[in-house]
Design a protein around this motif. Structure first.
Motif, PDB file in Angstrom:
ATOM      1  N   GLN A   1     -25.096 110.950 -42.173  1.00  0.00           N
ATOM      2  CA  GLN A   1     -25.258 109.528 -42.429  1.00  0.00           C
ATOM      3  C   GLN A   1     -25.787 108.782 -41.218  1.00  0.00           C
ATOM      4  O   GLN A   1     -26.233 107.649 -41.320  1.00  0.00           O
ATOM      5  N   ASN A   2     -25.750 109.421 -40.047  1.00  0.00           N
ATOM      6  CA  ASN A   2     -26.269 108.767 -38.855  1.00  0.00           C
ATOM      7  C   ASN A   2     -27.763 108.986 -38.670  1.00  0.00           C
ATOM      8  O   ASN A   2     -28.401 108.329 -37.858  1.00  0.00           O
ATOM      9  N   ASN A   3     -28.317 109.941 -39.434  1.00  0.00           N
ATOM     10  CA  ASN A   3     -29.737 110.212 -39.329  1.00  0.00           C
ATOM     11  C   ASN A   3     -30.482 109.244 -40.232  1.00  0.00           C
ATOM     12  O   ASN A   3     -30.552 109.430 -41.433  1.00  0.00           O
ATOM     13  N   GLU A   4     -31.048 108.208 -39.691  1.00  0.00           N
ATOM     14  CA  GLU A   4     -31.636 107.121 -40.472  1.00  0.00           C
ATOM     15  C   GLU A   4     -33.146 107.271 -40.545  1.00  0.00           C
ATOM     16  O   GLU A   4     -33.914 106.408 -40.131  1.00  0.00           O
ATOM     17  N   GLY A   5     -33.610 108.359 -41.094  1.00  0.00           N
ATOM     18  CA  GLY A   5     -35.033 108.536 -41.359  1.00  0.00           C
ATOM     19  C   GLY A   5     -35.770 109.320 -40.294  1.00  0.00           C
ATOM     20  O   GLY A   5     -36.870 109.786 -40.503  1.00  0.00           O
ATOM     21  N   GLY A   6     -35.231 109.481 -39.122  1.00  0.00           N
ATOM     22  CA  GLY A   6     -35.934 110.217 -38.066  1.00  0.00           C
ATOM     23  C   GLY A   6     -34.952 110.967 -37.220  1.00  0.00           C
ATOM     24  O   GLY A   6     -34.177 111.782 -37.697  1.00  0.00           O
ATOM     25  N   ASP A   7     -34.922 110.673 -35.925  1.00  0.00           N
ATOM     26  CA  ASP A   7     -33.980 111.362 -35.057  1.00  0.00           C
ATOM     27  C   ASP A   7     -32.640 110.644 -35.067  1.00  0.00           C
ATOM     28  O   ASP A   7     -32.395 109.738 -35.842  1.00  0.00           O
ATOM     29  N   ASP A   8     -31.754 111.044 -34.188  1.00  0.00           N
ATOM     30  CA  ASP A   8     -30.410 110.480 -34.170  1.00  0.00           C
ATOM     31  C   ASP A   8     -30.402 109.003 -33.809  1.00  0.00           C
ATOM     32  O   ASP A   8     -29.450 108.295 -34.070  1.00  0.00           O
TER      33      ASP A   8
ATOM     34  N   HIS B   1     -35.540  99.129 -42.986  1.00  0.00           N
ATOM     35  CA  HIS B   1     -36.188 100.431 -42.879  1.00  0.00           C
ATOM     36  C   HIS B   1     -35.217 101.516 -42.408  1.00  0.00           C
ATOM     37  O   HIS B   1     -35.321 102.677 -42.824  1.00  0.00           O
ATOM     38  N   LYS B   2     -34.288 101.170 -41.549  1.00  0.00           N
ATOM     39  CA  LYS B   2     -33.388 102.182 -40.996  1.00  0.00           C
ATOM     40  C   LYS B   2     -32.399 102.718 -42.029  1.00  0.00           C
ATOM     41  O   LYS B   2     -31.760 103.738 -41.803  1.00  0.00           O
ATOM     42  N   SER B   3     -32.263 102.013 -43.154  1.00  0.00           N
ATOM     43  CA  SER B   3     -31.382 102.516 -44.211  1.00  0.00           C
ATOM     44  C   SER B   3     -32.099 103.501 -45.131  1.00  0.00           C
ATOM     45  O   SER B   3     -31.481 104.118 -45.993  1.00  0.00           O
ATOM     46  N   PHE B   4     -33.406 103.662 -44.927  1.00  0.00           N
ATOM     47  CA  PHE B   4     -34.230 104.519 -45.795  1.00  0.00           C
ATOM     48  C   PHE B   4     -34.207 105.937 -45.240  1.00  0.00           C
ATOM     49  O   PHE B   4     -34.954 106.287 -44.322  1.00  0.00           O
ATOM     50  N   VAL B   5     -33.328 106.781 -45.764  1.00  0.00           N
ATOM     51  CA  VAL B   5     -33.096 108.125 -45.228  1.00  0.00           C
ATOM     52  C   VAL B   5     -33.407 109.170 -46.293  1.00  0.00           C
ATOM     53  O   VAL B   5     -33.579 108.866 -47.471  1.00  0.00           O
TER      54      VAL B   5
END
Length: 366
Positions: free
Chosen positions: A170-177, A159-163
């Motif tokens: 590239q560090n923002n992985e769908g939500g906050d930092d 899920h964290k790769s879904f941006v």
């Protein structure tokens, strides 16, 4: 008298790998059928390497490569590295692949690179088709009565790769930092996996939304053998669209339009456009009627027929293939990325499933 705990190795050995494999071992009949299928692919293999520079270093023989990939499926081996490790000391594996005792085992990375060539030339699909032809020659296929279904395959992505697609960070992985995506609205239109861009966020029924692909198969009702298989991106229409493609292939394989073809399916296929598409292809839709708050698109005259009841009973055989590839073949969550690679592994798994089924059916006939 107690024997001595000594180890004395002979300087020479005259035994062959064949001698170490039991005469009734299941892999013997599977290897015979696999070799028959590979022998029919000689022209394809020749085209695969005709562009190579003459005098270059020989690559892995495609026949050996495919047999090694079959072993990886049949014995639930997690990776190429683990496969090569077992080939190093497992005499059964060496015999099945076609490696002599003194042959050097391939480097895992070289094995992986050579596998890409098989994808480029659709060699795994051709191998699957040749296995189906073997089943036809053994008269184990009806060729007229089929079942169709689909299954979800977890992608090798989290899920964290879904941006967001338009995100430059590239560090923002769908939500906050910190990558906290809970509470944020995400969809396939606005987001994409950095790890596997072709995977789609999808849920079905009461399952959770996950990054997935969708596998589809068309099985023959006589013995539940898989006659067509493919992988698509996961969405709500993928099952019916893939089914139409596979049924069209089955219809074209029969020259005589007067031959009646039937297809059994679950309620998910009870849609007007799918039923009409089947009728245009001259395929009788034995689809389970969905009457929950709606009117079924399947005619009552079809649902009342004897053949309809048989198709509804036989269509459950297709689940055995899905269960086998997800447990033995480790297709519940793939370890490769990209639609073509996932499709290759799925089709190879279904070819292995057919070989196991053919071996079992051969034993029953004896």
């Amino acid at each position: 008298m107690r024997g001595n705990d000594t180890f004395t190795e002979s300087l020479f050995s005259v035994r062959k790998l064949e001698d170490f494999v039991p005469s009734a071992h299941p892999l013997r009949s599977i290897r015979v059928m696999a070799n028959d299928a590979l022998a029919k692919m000689d022209r394809l293999f020749a085209r695969m390497y005709e562009a190579d520079v003459k005098g270059g270093r020989p690559s892995i023989a495609p026949e050996k490569l495919l047999r090694a990939m079959l072993l990886q499926v049949l014995f639930s081996i997690r990776s190429e590295r683990q496969l090569m490790e077992q080939v190093q000391y497992n005499l059964l594996f060496r015999w099945f692949i076609g490696l002599a005792m003194d042959d050097v085992v391939w480097v895992p990375t070289v094995f992986t690179k050579n596998r890409e060539r098989l994808i480029k030339h659709d060699a795994v699909i051709e191998f699957f088709n040749e296995v189906v032809k073997i089943a036809g020659k053994k008269e184990l296929l009806s060729g007229e009565h089929f079942s169709v279904d689909g299954t979800l395959i977890h992608a090798w992505a989290g899920h964290k790769s879904f941006v967001r697609k338009d995100s430059d960070d590239q560090n923002n992985e769908g939500g906050d930092d910190k990558g906290d995506f809970k509470g944020s609205k995400r969809s396939n239109e606005t987001h994409q996996s950095k790890t596997d861009p072709e995977a789609r966020l999808y849920r079905k029924g009461k399952t959770a939304s996950e990054l997935r692909y969708m596998g589809h198969t068309l099985s023959d009702n006589r013995h539940g053998l898989i006659v067509n298989a493919r992988v698509t991106c996961a969405d709500g229409h993928a099952e019916r669209e893939a089914a139409k493609v596979m049924l069209n292939d089955a219809r074209q394989a029969i020259d005589d339009d007067r031959v009646e073809i039937t297809v059994g399916a679950d309620k998910g296929y009870d849609a007007q456009e799918f039923i009409e598409a089947c009728q245009e292809m001259k395929v009788t839709p034995h689809v389970a009627q969905n009457t929950s708050g709606r009117r079924s698109a399947v005619a009552d005259t079809i649902a009342a027929s004897v053949g309809y009841a048989i198709s509804q009973q036989k269509r459950k055989l297709i689940e055995q293939g899905f269960g086998w590839v997800k447990t033995v073949g480790r297709m519940r969550q793939v370890t490769v990325r990209g639609l073509k690679r996932v499709d290759q592994m799925f089709v190879l798994n279904m070819a292995a499933y057919n070989l196991v089924r053919l071996r079992s059916l051969g034993q029953v006939r004896l």
